[in-house]
Design a protein around this motif. Sequence first.
Motif, PDB file in Angstrom:
ATOM      1  N   LEU A   5      -2.264  11.018 -10.117  1.00  0.00           N
ATOM      2  CA  LEU A   5      -3.159   9.953  -9.120  1.00  0.00           C
ATOM      3  C   LEU A   5      -3.520   8.957  -9.991  1.00  0.00           C
ATOM      4  O   LEU A   5      -3.927   7.826  -9.385  1.00  0.00           O
ATOM      5  N   ASN A   6      -3.754   8.950 -11.176  1.00  0.00           N
ATOM      6  CA  ASN A   6      -4.346   8.163 -12.096  1.00  0.00           C
ATOM      7  C   ASN A   6      -3.247   7.170 -12.708  1.00  0.00           C
ATOM      8  O   ASN A   6      -3.606   6.024 -13.523  1.00  0.00           O
ATOM      9  N   LYS A  36      -1.830  16.611 -11.281  1.00  0.00           N
ATOM     10  CA  LYS A  36      -2.420  15.881 -10.327  1.00  0.00           C
ATOM     11  C   LYS A  36      -3.134  14.655 -10.949  1.00  0.00           C
ATOM     12  O   LYS A  36      -3.006  13.462 -10.328  1.00  0.00           O
ATOM     13  N   GLU A  37      -4.005  14.876 -11.987  1.00  0.00           N
ATOM     14  CA  GLU A  37      -4.986  13.845 -12.353  1.00  0.00           C
ATOM     15  C   GLU A  37      -3.995  12.825 -12.887  1.00  0.00           C
ATOM     16  O   GLU A  37      -4.017  11.488 -12.842  1.00  0.00           O
ATOM     17  N   ARG A  38      -3.017  13.206 -13.541  1.00  0.00           N
ATOM     18  CA  ARG A  38      -2.038  12.310 -14.217  1.00  0.00           C
ATOM     19  C   ARG A  38      -0.996  11.342 -13.403  1.00  0.00           C
ATOM     20  O   ARG A  38      -1.054  10.202 -13.233  1.00  0.00           O
ATOM     21  N   ALA A  47      -3.989  21.030 -11.630  1.00  0.00           N
ATOM     22  CA  ALA A  47      -5.297  19.956 -11.642  1.00  0.00           C
ATOM     23  C   ALA A  47      -4.771  18.765 -12.810  1.00  0.00           C
ATOM     24  O   ALA A  47      -4.900  17.699 -12.581  1.00  0.00           O
ATOM     25  N   GLU A  91      -1.170   7.888 -14.862  1.00  0.00           N
ATOM     26  CA  GLU A  91      -1.187   8.012 -16.566  1.00  0.00           C
ATOM     27  C   GLU A  91       0.083   8.472 -16.928  1.00  0.00           C
ATOM     28  O   GLU A  91       0.180   8.623 -18.195  1.00  0.00           O
TER      29      GLU A  91
END
Length: 148
Positions: free
Chosen positions: A45-46, A41-43, A38, A48
């Motif tokens: 998708l964003n 995935k956030e890194r 998770a 980052e």
Amino acid sequence: MDYKIKKASLEDLNELAELFDQYRVFYRQESDVERGKAFLKERLLNHESDIFVAVADGKAVGFTQLYKLFHYTKLQKQWLLSDLFVTPAYRGRGLSVALIDRSKQWCDETGACGLMLETEKTNGIGNQLYPRCGFEYDGLHNYYHWWK
């Protein structure tokens, strides 16, 4: 050994999460593949972080993760080489160097002034690897952490 270094995408997430979990366990963290997945995935998708994966024998066997920073004296973007890991079975084959070289190339591609990193004093492999790859030890600064 035949290998390739590629920029990670969401398609690589499952294999990347397994590698990331092994990396975290190396640093004495409890295994938690789903939470790590998770996080990655956030890194991705964003936008980052930028992650490069070493692929050999048809599977992901190493990675490096870079975060964008800015250097106050050079007045330029730089990259924090936050994570670097190669599975034990593939160590000693030049993959760490290849991942670092790809990170240096990423600096050129993105107009960054360079890379910075930190590692534990007890990381014998890293503390030998980084100077061999052209990194200079910075004994002038103390690094501090504040955790909430």
